[in-house]
Design a protein around this motif. Structure first.
Motif, mmCIF file in Angstrom:
data_model
loop_
_atom_site.group_PDB
_atom_site.id
_atom_site.type_symbol
_atom_site.label_atom_id
_atom_site.label_comp_id
_atom_site.label_asym_id
_atom_site.label_seq_id
_atom_site.Cartn_x
_atom_site.Cartn_y
_atom_site.Cartn_z
ATOM 1 N N ASN A 1 47.375 -103.363 62.178
ATOM 2 C CA ASN A 1 46.853 -104.505 61.407
ATOM 3 C C ASN A 1 45.351 -104.688 61.620
ATOM 4 O O ASN A 1 44.801 -105.734 61.259
ATOM 5 N N VAL B 1 48.240 -103.714 52.558
ATOM 6 C CA VAL B 1 48.460 -104.305 53.884
ATOM 7 C C VAL B 1 47.593 -103.707 54.983
ATOM 8 O O VAL B 1 47.543 -104.263 56.089
ATOM 9 N N TYR C 1 46.554 -109.933 58.429
ATOM 10 C CA TYR C 1 47.980 -109.977 58.714
ATOM 11 C C TYR C 1 48.271 -109.723 60.190
ATOM 12 O O TYR C 1 47.480 -109.081 60.895
ATOM 13 N N TYR D 1 53.865 -108.405 60.516
ATOM 14 C CA TYR D 1 53.900 -108.461 59.052
ATOM 15 C C TYR D 1 53.657 -107.081 58.459
ATOM 16 O O TYR D 1 54.349 -106.656 57.523
ATOM 17 N N THR E 1 42.667 -106.500 59.074
ATOM 18 C CA THR E 1 43.409 -107.242 58.054
ATOM 19 C C THR E 1 43.581 -108.693 58.496
ATOM 20 O O THR E 1 43.313 -109.045 59.643
#
Length: 243
Positions: free
Chosen positions: A201, A139, A206, A210, A204
């Motif tokens: 994040n 992630v 995302y 998230y 990424t």
């Protein structure tokens, strides 16, 4: 006099089953039959079987061979395509061998990206920490994970980390408070030396929500209630000015 099925298979260096399969899939024409009903193969059949065997050895499937013209000209376009495919496969296998060699020299969990951390570092972590790192690799952005890899490559010298790892689920209030109090300066020093490990994040696909949700879920599943309480206490302490 032609050859029987057994004889043509022997001449071509293959099996009766293979010859019959070539007939079944339409790659080999049926030969004429003798008066007694037995098949009678000729030179053209032998050449065809040898061609099929050669192309399959090179890596062509039977369905690919079926689309090729049965002429003296080599299927140049198909050969070039296969050559490119084999080159890509060889490159992938070479990379896999390099990664396997690194794992064999210094065991590293196979679920982690290649070259993620210094050899053997992650494999010596407690199972919960190791699983948490695996979740992070899915992630977080490349730069953030590189910062984590750099941090994990340094030996842990503060005994408070071990106290946290062995904290029982039913640890009492004073014990949890003491571990959090001792853990906060250790974490603060780690963040000062490795500012890139802050969980965001960045880099990424995302959303920030998230990423935080995934990390929170991993923490809740991997650590016991006392450890989670220590992490919450440590987070609060980190938001306060250091003494």
């Amino acid at each position: 006099m032609g050859w029987s099925t057994r004889e043509i298979a022997q001449l071509a260096g293959t099996t009766l089953r293979a010859v019959r399969h070539y007939h079944d899939v339409g790659l080999l024409a049926e030969p004429a039959r003798r008066a007694n009903g037995y098949k009678q193969y000729g030179v053209a059949h032998l050449v065809r079987i040898l061609r099929i065997r050669r192309l399959t050895e090179l890596g062509f499937s039977l369905s690919q061979i079926a689309t090729m013209q049965d002429t003296d000209e080599q299927p140049v376009a198909a050969l070039r395509a296969l050559d490119a495919e084999l080159a890509a496969t060889i490159e992938r296998l070479q990379r896999a061998r390099l990664e396997l060699g690194a794992i064999l020299r210094q065991p590293t969990p196979a679920e982690l990206p290649a070259g993620f951390a210094a050899p053997g570092v992650v494999s010596t972590m407690p199972p919960a920490d190791r699983s948490f790192i695996v979740v992070l690799t899915r992630v977080l952005g490349t730069d953030t994970m590189r910062a984590w890899a750099d941090m994990l490559g340094k030996p842990v010298t503060d005994p408070v980390a071990g106290r946290f790892d062995t904290l029982p689920a039913d640890a009492d209030e004073p014990t949890r408070a003491a571990v959090a109090r001792d853990l906060a300066p250790y974490v603060r020093a780690l963040l000062a030396d490795n500012p890139g490990v802050r969980i965001t994040n960045d880099g990424t696909r995302y959303s920030a929500h998230y990423v935080q949700q995934a990390v929170s879920k991993a923490l809740a599943e991997l650590y016991n209630p006392a450890q989670l309480d220590v992490l919450r206490r440590t987070h609060r302490l980190l938001s306060e000015p250091p003494d």
